[in-house]
Design a protein around this motif. Structure first.
Motif, PDB file in Angstrom:
ATOM      1  N   CYS A 163       0.840  -1.202   0.000  1.00 34.81           N
ATOM      2  CA  CYS A 163       0.000   0.000   0.000  1.00 34.81           C
ATOM      3  C   CYS A 163       0.879   1.257   0.000  1.00 34.81           C
ATOM      4  CB  CYS A 163      -0.931  -0.040   1.199  1.00 34.81           C
ATOM      5  SG  CYS A 163      -2.032  -1.463   1.140  1.00 34.81           S
ATOM      6  N   VAL A 164       1.650   1.396  -1.052  1.00 37.49           N
ATOM      7  CA  VAL A 164       2.553   2.544  -1.202  1.00 37.49           C
ATOM      8  C   VAL A 164       2.554   2.953  -2.674  1.00 37.49           C
ATOM      9  CG1 VAL A 164       4.104   1.941   0.695  1.00 37.49           C
ATOM     10  CG2 VAL A 164       4.508   0.943  -1.563  1.00 37.49           C
ATOM     11  N   PHE A 165       2.874   4.208  -2.935  1.00 38.10           N
ATOM     12  CA  PHE A 165       3.081   4.644  -4.323  1.00 38.10           C
ATOM     13  C   PHE A 165       4.531   4.367  -4.721  1.00 38.10           C
ATOM     14  CE2 PHE A 165      -0.841   6.976  -3.672  1.00 38.10           C
ATOM     15  CZ  PHE A 165      -1.425   6.902  -4.928  1.00 38.10           C
ATOM     16  N   ILE A 166       4.726   4.116  -5.984  1.00 37.46           N
ATOM     17  CA  ILE A 166       6.071   3.828  -6.499  1.00 37.46           C
ATOM     18  C   ILE A 166       6.372   4.846  -7.592  1.00 37.46           C
ATOM     19  CG2 ILE A 166       7.455   2.089  -7.706  1.00 37.46           C
ATOM     20  CD1 ILE A 166       5.340   0.134  -6.198  1.00 37.46           C
ATOM     21  N   GLU A 167       7.455   5.598  -7.375  1.00 32.71           N
ATOM     22  CA  GLU A 167       7.807   6.671  -8.292  1.00 32.71           C
ATOM     23  C   GLU A 167       9.085   6.280  -9.017  1.00 32.71           C
ATOM     24  OE1 GLU A 167       8.395  10.458  -6.341  1.00 32.71           O
ATOM     25  OE2 GLU A 167       7.624  11.511  -8.118  1.00 32.71           O
ATOM     26  N   ASN A 168       9.014   6.164 -10.318  1.00 31.84           N
ATOM     27  CA  ASN A 168      10.171   5.785 -11.121  1.00 31.84           C
ATOM     28  C   ASN A 168      10.901   4.563 -10.553  1.00 31.84           C
ATOM     29  OD1 ASN A 168       9.651   7.914 -12.877  1.00 31.84           O
ATOM     30  ND2 ASN A 168      10.895   9.330 -11.662  1.00 31.84           N
ATOM     31  N   ASN A 173       8.342   8.521  -1.007  1.00 33.88           N
ATOM     32  CA  ASN A 173       8.294   8.854   0.417  1.00 33.88           C
ATOM     33  C   ASN A 173       8.897   7.765   1.269  1.00 33.88           C
ATOM     34  OD1 ASN A 173       7.376  11.175   1.473  1.00 33.88           O
ATOM     35  ND2 ASN A 173       5.209  10.694   1.042  1.00 33.88           N
ATOM     36  N   TYR A 174       9.872   7.059   0.741  1.00 31.75           N
ATOM     37  CA  TYR A 174      10.410   5.870   1.413  1.00 31.75           C
ATOM     38  C   TYR A 174      10.828   6.192   2.845  1.00 31.75           C
ATOM     39  CZ  TYR A 174      13.112   1.778   2.485  1.00 31.75           C
ATOM     40  OH  TYR A 174      13.587   0.648   3.099  1.00 31.75           O
ATOM     41  N   ASP A 175      10.488   5.306   3.745  1.00 35.84           N
ATOM     42  CA  ASP A 175      10.789   5.492   5.165  1.00 35.84           C
ATOM     43  C   ASP A 175      11.848   4.470   5.584  1.00 35.84           C
ATOM     44  OD1 ASP A 175      10.832   5.657   7.899  1.00 35.84           O
ATOM     45  OD2 ASP A 175       8.635   5.723   8.116  1.00 35.84           O
ATOM     46  N   PRO A 176      13.121   4.895   5.701  1.00 35.10           N
ATOM     47  CA  PRO A 176      14.184   3.920   5.998  1.00 35.10           C
ATOM     48  C   PRO A 176      14.013   3.256   7.358  1.00 35.10           C
ATOM     49  CG  PRO A 176      15.076   6.171   5.795  1.00 35.10           C
ATOM     50  CD  PRO A 176      13.606   6.268   5.557  1.00 35.10           C
ATOM     51  N   GLY A 226       5.972  -3.139   7.475  1.00 34.76           N
ATOM     52  CA  GLY A 226       6.764  -1.923   7.256  1.00 34.76           C
ATOM     53  C   GLY A 226       6.021  -0.928   6.394  1.00 34.76           C
ATOM     54  N   GLY A 227       6.778   0.008   5.858  1.00 33.30           N
ATOM     55  CA  GLY A 227       6.184   1.065   5.034  1.00 33.30           C
ATOM     56  C   GLY A 227       6.225   2.413   5.738  1.00 33.30           C
ATOM     57  N   GLY A 228       5.865   2.400   7.049  1.00 33.63           N
ATOM     58  CA  GLY A 228       5.943   3.641   7.833  1.00 33.63           C
ATOM     59  C   GLY A 228       5.232   4.787   7.146  1.00 33.63           C
ATOM     60  N   LYS A 229       5.961   5.897   6.998  1.00 38.03           N
ATOM     61  CA  LYS A 229       5.304   7.093   6.462  1.00 38.03           C
ATOM     62  C   LYS A 229       5.052   7.006   4.949  1.00 38.03           C
ATOM     63  CE  LYS A 229       9.533   9.962   6.112  1.00 38.03           C
ATOM     64  NZ  LYS A 229       9.820   9.773   4.687  1.00 38.03           N
ATOM     65  N   ALA A 230       5.565   5.959   4.299  1.00 38.17           N
ATOM     66  CA  ALA A 230       5.273   5.794   2.866  1.00 38.17           C
ATOM     67  C   ALA A 230       3.886   5.196   2.627  1.00 38.17           C
ATOM     68  CB  ALA A 230       6.332   4.911   2.203  1.00 38.17           C
TER      69      ALA A 230
END
Ligand code: NG6
Ligand code: CA
Length: 500
Positions: A163-168, A173-176, A226-230
């Motif tokens: 449940c995240v967007f994938i840009e290029n 907004n990846y959350d390490p 995971g995912g966090g803020k992304a």
């Protein structure tokens, strides 16, 4: 074919004249009867209606299939999805279904000098292989490899992880601090699921399926950690998609662009932004239609502000027919009233009956497309590819877009010519053949109703069915027994096409 921009005729003004921008705006699960310009009265869609008023509104346009993945495959490749294995509804960790060596509509536009982008719902897989994607780095094979200069996408659907967007090719907004793991096999230890922790389903409950990982208080298909803020908030999905589309248009105002813009609306889980809450008597599904119309309004307003409205051709359509309960208890059935999502047609998403693939289809290009026209020409989403090659004057490789017809004059409302026939695929991968007048449904196995939850008539029968669409648009009068020759002819076309 006569070019429709002046540059070719008058080379001196070529530099000043631009090829038109092209936006293909695809709704998800929006039915033929879901827009007010197609007769809906319990919901009003003024922004789409305005496009119809300034363009051509088609009444017999079809998606290639009655579900998303195969429909989108047909649109972007110009090849019918029945010819390719692995084009069924894709998981969120499916490998990329359109392989890089295939020439796509985006490749065609790129070769014609366009900047190209895909924004929103994708659902055609990512990465070289299923379940091996690096969600924490760059995915090895992605949309750049099939012709898109820019992409900002949901891997599959809002009801599927991740449940995240994938840009290029990288999680936006990846959350390490919250590395992402995805599985369609088993849950990650300690992670709650909709099945075991229904008390955590604070926003929507499932009605069937959708009881695995929980994100934003909504159960999904598949497991993720995971995912966090992304992680997306469902309420913001439409806003994110519109904002990224507008940013792309702004950054391409000096060069022609091709934008493949796919909304998440009106697919499940329907959970539009708070500003739409309570705005429709049809509840969440009605609100999702309003949000779709809002997106169309955002795009057309941005075109006006950029001063490129007259130089932009827009197609508004849907990937497949409508559905009410598709797995969440969002009251779509209870609040429907007399609204008919499939318009005058029988069936729904998944089915062989007409409402499975009959979609809204509007073409607008101010000054170039006849305003306020209605066309009953038969056309398919598979026909956009070669028609856009005509529009841009681009020659495509001999083996590209094998099932796409050149029908630009029809799309621009200058001709009423239909394609000879379309081959349409319901959920069980059998085939239907449509001509301007006839609908043939080949015999296939499967019961009369979808078995896993949605209340949908499949249209499957173990004998051939033939309907005269001019006399029986609801497919309630089967005339196969009166037209043996036609039945034979249509089945032999299907058999021949299958062998090719
Ligand atoms: C089905 C899902 C449905 C929807 C559909 C794909 C279940 C029980 N149902 O498998 O909710 O996601 O797939 O829809 O999981 S489509 O429009 O993207 O093709
Ligand atoms: Ca769909």
């Amino acid at each position: 074919m006569r070019p429709f921009y002046l540059a070719a005729a008058f080379p001196l003004i070529a530099a000043a004249q631009q090829k038109p921008n092209v936006i293909v705006l695809v709704a998800d699960d929006l039915g033929y009867g879901d827009l007010s310009c197609y007769g809906a009265t319990r919901v009003s869609t003024p922004n789409v209606d305005r496009l119809a008023q300034q363009g051509v509104r088609f009444t017999d346009a079809h998606a290639c299939a009655s579900t998303s993945t195969p429909s989108r495959y047909g649109l972007l490749t110009g090849e019918y999805p029945f010819r390719r294995e692995g084009t069924d509804i894709a998981a969120g960790n499916a490998g990329m279904i359109i392989r890089p060596e295939r020439y796509t509509m985006a490749d065609m536009f790129r070769d014609a000098g366009y900047r190209t982008a895909a924004i929103g719902k994708w659902h055609l897989g990512l990465g070289s292989q299923t379940a091996t994607q690096d969600w924490n780095g760059e995915i090895d094979v992605h949309l750049r490899d099939i012709g898109f200069d820019y992409s900002y996408i949901m891997a599959a659907t809002a009801d599927r992880v991740p449940c995240v967007f994938i840009e290029n090719g990288r999680v936006a907004n990846y959350d390490p601090s919250a590395p992402i793991e995805v599985s369609y096999q088993r849950n990650f230890p300690g992670e709650p699921t909709g099945r075991d922790n229904p008390e955590l389903l604070t926003k929507l409950r499932h009605s069937h399926g959708h009881n695995q990982s929980i994100v934003n208080g909504i159960g999904r298909i598949g497991y993720m950690r995971g995912g966090g803020k992304a992680l997306w908030r469902d309420e913001d999905i439409a806003d994110s998609i519109a904002a990224h589309a507008i940013r792309f248009m702004q950054s391409s105002a000096d060069a022609p662009f091709f934008l493949y813009l796919c909304t998440n609306d009106v697919h499940v889980p329907r959970y539009p932004h708070e500003r739409f809450r309570g705005k429709s008597p049809m509840g969440l599904r009605g609100e999702a239609i309003l949000q779709f119309d809002w997106t169309v309004g955002q795009i057309t307003q941005a075109l006006r502000e950029l001063g490129i409205e007259d130089n932009t051709l827009i197609v508004v359509t849907s990937d497949n027919g409508p559905i009410l309960d598709d797995g969440y208890a969002d009251q779509a059935e209870e609040l429907l009233g007399d609204h008919r999502p499939g318009g005058p047609f029988r069936g729904a998403k998944y089915s062989a009956f007409e409402a499975g693939t009959a979609v809204p289809f509007i073409v607008s290009w101010p000054g170039h497309v006849k305003a306020g026209k209605e066309s009953d020409a038969l056309v398919g989403l598979n026909d956009l590819f070669r028609s856009f090659a005509q529009l841009t004057g681009q020659v495509i490789p001999a083996d590209a877009a094998p099932d796409s017809h050149e029908v630009l004059p029809t799309l621009l409302g200058r001709s009423k010519k239909s394609v000879p026939y379309l081959l349409l695929m319901p959920n069980n991968r059998s085939l239907c053949l449509r001509t301007h007048r006839w609908k043939y449904i080949e015999p296939s196995n499967g019961g009369p109703m979808i078995t896993w939850g949605p209340k949908v008539e499949t249209g499957y029968r173990n004998v051939p069915q033939l309907y005269d669409m001019h006399r029986s648009p609801y497919e309630d009068t089967d005339v196969a027994h009166q037209h043996h020759r036609l039945v034979e002819e249509f089945q032999s076309i299907i058999d021949r096409e299958r062998k090719q």
